[in-house]
Write an enzyme that holds these catalytic residues in place. Structure first.
Site, PDB file in Angstrom:
ATOM      1  N   CYS A  49       0.835  -1.196   0.000  1.00  0.00           N
ATOM      2  CA  CYS A  49       0.000   0.000   0.000  1.00  0.00           C
ATOM      3  C   CYS A  49       0.873   1.250   0.000  1.00  0.00           C
ATOM      4  O   CYS A  49       1.782   1.378   0.826  1.00  0.00           O
ATOM      5  CB  CYS A  49      -0.939   0.001   1.198  1.00  0.00           C
ATOM      6  SG  CYS A  49      -2.312  -1.149   1.028  1.00  0.00           S
ATOM      7  N   GLN A 123      -3.929  -6.777  -7.172  1.00  0.00           N
ATOM      8  CA  GLN A 123      -4.584  -7.334  -5.990  1.00  0.00           C
ATOM      9  C   GLN A 123      -5.922  -6.631  -5.805  1.00  0.00           C
ATOM     10  O   GLN A 123      -5.976  -5.415  -5.606  1.00  0.00           O
ATOM     11  CB  GLN A 123      -3.738  -7.164  -4.731  1.00  0.00           C
ATOM     12  CG  GLN A 123      -4.402  -7.834  -3.523  1.00  0.00           C
ATOM     13  CD  GLN A 123      -3.605  -7.711  -2.243  1.00  0.00           C
ATOM     14  OE1 GLN A 123      -3.481  -6.621  -1.699  1.00  0.00           O
ATOM     15  NE2 GLN A 123      -3.068  -8.820  -1.761  1.00  0.00           N
ATOM     16  N   TYR A 205      -8.813  -7.921   6.321  1.00  0.00           N
ATOM     17  CA  TYR A 205      -9.746  -7.236   5.440  1.00  0.00           C
ATOM     18  C   TYR A 205     -10.943  -8.144   5.160  1.00  0.00           C
ATOM     19  O   TYR A 205     -11.047  -9.247   5.691  1.00  0.00           O
ATOM     20  CB  TYR A 205      -9.022  -6.748   4.192  1.00  0.00           C
ATOM     21  CG  TYR A 205      -7.907  -5.778   4.552  1.00  0.00           C
ATOM     22  CD1 TYR A 205      -8.196  -4.619   5.280  1.00  0.00           C
ATOM     23  CD2 TYR A 205      -6.576  -6.036   4.242  1.00  0.00           C
ATOM     24  CE1 TYR A 205      -7.180  -3.741   5.659  1.00  0.00           C
ATOM     25  CE2 TYR A 205      -5.560  -5.162   4.622  1.00  0.00           C
ATOM     26  CZ  TYR A 205      -5.868  -4.024   5.331  1.00  0.00           C
ATOM     27  OH  TYR A 205      -4.873  -3.157   5.719  1.00  0.00           O
ATOM     28  N   ARG A 253      -4.526 -14.439  -1.697  1.00  0.00           N
ATOM     29  CA  ARG A 253      -3.679 -14.168  -0.519  1.00  0.00           C
ATOM     30  C   ARG A 253      -4.468 -14.520   0.723  1.00  0.00           C
ATOM     31  O   ARG A 253      -5.569 -14.009   0.948  1.00  0.00           O
ATOM     32  CB  ARG A 253      -3.211 -12.722  -0.479  1.00  0.00           C
ATOM     33  CG  ARG A 253      -2.529 -12.355   0.849  1.00  0.00           C
ATOM     34  CD  ARG A 253      -1.630 -11.141   0.768  1.00  0.00           C
ATOM     35  NE  ARG A 253      -0.293 -11.533   0.301  1.00  0.00           N
ATOM     36  CZ  ARG A 253       0.798 -10.764   0.458  1.00  0.00           C
ATOM     37  NH1 ARG A 253       0.711  -9.580   1.042  1.00  0.00           N
ATOM     38  NH2 ARG A 253       1.968 -11.167   0.019  1.00  0.00           N
ATOM     39  N   GLY A 347       8.317  -7.794  -0.219  1.00  0.00           N
ATOM     40  CA  GLY A 347       7.721  -6.489  -0.025  1.00  0.00           C
ATOM     41  C   GLY A 347       8.726  -5.439   0.374  1.00  0.00           C
ATOM     42  O   GLY A 347       9.252  -4.704  -0.458  1.00  0.00           O
TER      43      GLY A 347
END
Length: 380
Positions: A49, A123, A205, A253, A347
């Site tokens: 993000c 994503q 989420y 994911r 990442g």
């Protein structure tokens, strides 16, 4: 799943071969094929993000961020969590894909990623009860409705943490609407030219919230036992496949544990992966952990989540991606060489070192083409 020769991009060819010396064939740099898509190596940029969009629109920041990882040698370059609705955003600065303007902005980035020989992935996500918060550098606290925030939804009326928004428990109509939003975003992703979708069912989420008994206390067909809690995810996967071509791969994911007593466990993650594998619609489980409860207790270290990818690969008979502090070429190579995962997702390491794949190829003595503009750095 099979391997194939690495696709040739515009920066490949004789200009590179003259600079290459006979090398090894490390697993990290062997091509891999999912359905009709061949990836030149096993390195995937993990969704990161950036909190830099306006009204969900990508901009030059996203082009440079994702483009740099493509020129840096990653095989798959994935967007950050890209939300299927304005309501589904984590923050007001998050990326979205719910309209044609966003599609067209992303298409420009997709084209550049592909021009560098990398595979563009998106994503797709909905933040659920973790929506409507401030960006990290403003504290990540709840974004009040009176100050521009918005109502949040979730499987049950349970806040993520004290002081956070209490979500409105979703009705069956809400579930159908959000499913349709995932389908619409999938259509836009296809039109933008993406070649892989990674469905976000992790990190607390919305899809993860339905899976976990810590956040899902429904007593209808979308709650209760694991099969009920997994129903929404399975329905979204099936619906997305109606718009996502059969020749293109679909990843999921998954948070493989909540790291909290009474939450999701490794055994649950294996069973969810088996359910998804049985559909024949999912090609890889992207194995992460946590994010659904602030009480989680995690002791991170190099490769600390690899065991989840390894277990799911073995027990659910589906390809997996390993992620989490895989920071050295030797560790990445060991994971793949020993059959513990099929992809390495990176990442923070790629955030800090966009050209890590090129440097890793040199360290492992792999014959990997560099962008012609960077050839002067090959032997430095």
């Amino acid at each position: 799943m099979s391997t194939a020769t690495s696709p040739q991009g515009p920066n490949s060819g004789e200009d590179h071969r003259r600079l290459q010396k006979p090398g090894r064939d490390p697993h990290l740099f062997r091509p891999i094929t999912f359905r009709g898509v061949t990836v030149k190596n096993r390195i995937m940029l993990s969704p990161l993000c950036e909190y830099s969009a306006i009204d969900g629109m990508p901009n030059d920041w996203h082009l440079v961020h994702l483009g740099a990882r493509a020129t840096g040698g990653a095989g798959i370059v994935c967007t950050e969590a890209t939300h299927v609705s304005a309501e589904g955003r984590i923050t007001a600065k998050c990326l979205g894909l719910w309209n044609e303007a966003q599609r067209d902005g992303l298409a420009r980035i997709v084209a550049f990623i592909e021009s560098q020989g990398a595979v563009p992935a998106v994503q797709l996500a909905h933040a659920g009860r973790k929506a409507s918060i401030h960006v990290p550098w403003q504290g990540s606290g709840p974004h009040a409705i009176a100050d521009g925030g918005w109502e949040v939804i979730g499987p049950s009326a349970l806040a993520f943490a004290p002081g956070h928004h209490v979500p409105r428990a979703m009705s069956h109509e809400d579930i159908a609407r959000v499913t349709a939003e995932f389908v619409h975003s999938t259509k836009l992703a296809r039109e933008a030219g993406f070649k892989i979708i990674d469905l976000h069912a992790a990190h607390g989420y919305l899809l993860h919230e339905f899976l976990s008994p810590l956040s899902n206390q429904r007593n209808d067909g979308y709650g209760g036992d694991l099969a009920g809690r997994a129903r929404f995810l399975l329905e979204v996967v099936a619906a997305v496949r109606t718009e996502w071509p059969a020749e293109l791969p679909l990843f999921v994911r998954l948070s493989c544990t909540d790291w909290v007593e009474g939450g999701l466990t490794m055994a649950d993650a294996v069973e969810i992966s088996r359910m998804l594998a049985a559909t024949g619609q999912v090609d890889l489980m992207d194995c992460s952990t946590g994010g659904n409860d602030p009480r989680q207790k995690i002791t991170p270290g190099p490769g600390y989540q690899v065991r989840f990818a390894e277990t799911i690969r073995r027990e659910a008979a589906i390809a997996t991606g390993a992620v989490g502090m895989i920071n050295t070429p030797d560790l990445a190579e060991e994971i793949l060489a020993n059959g513990r995962a099929d992809l390495i997702l990176m990442g923070r390491k790629l955030m800090a070192e966009p050209s890590w794949p090129l440097l890793a190829a040199r360290a492992l003595r792999s014959d990997q083409a560099w962008p012609v503009q960077y050839e002067r750095a090959m032997l430095s």
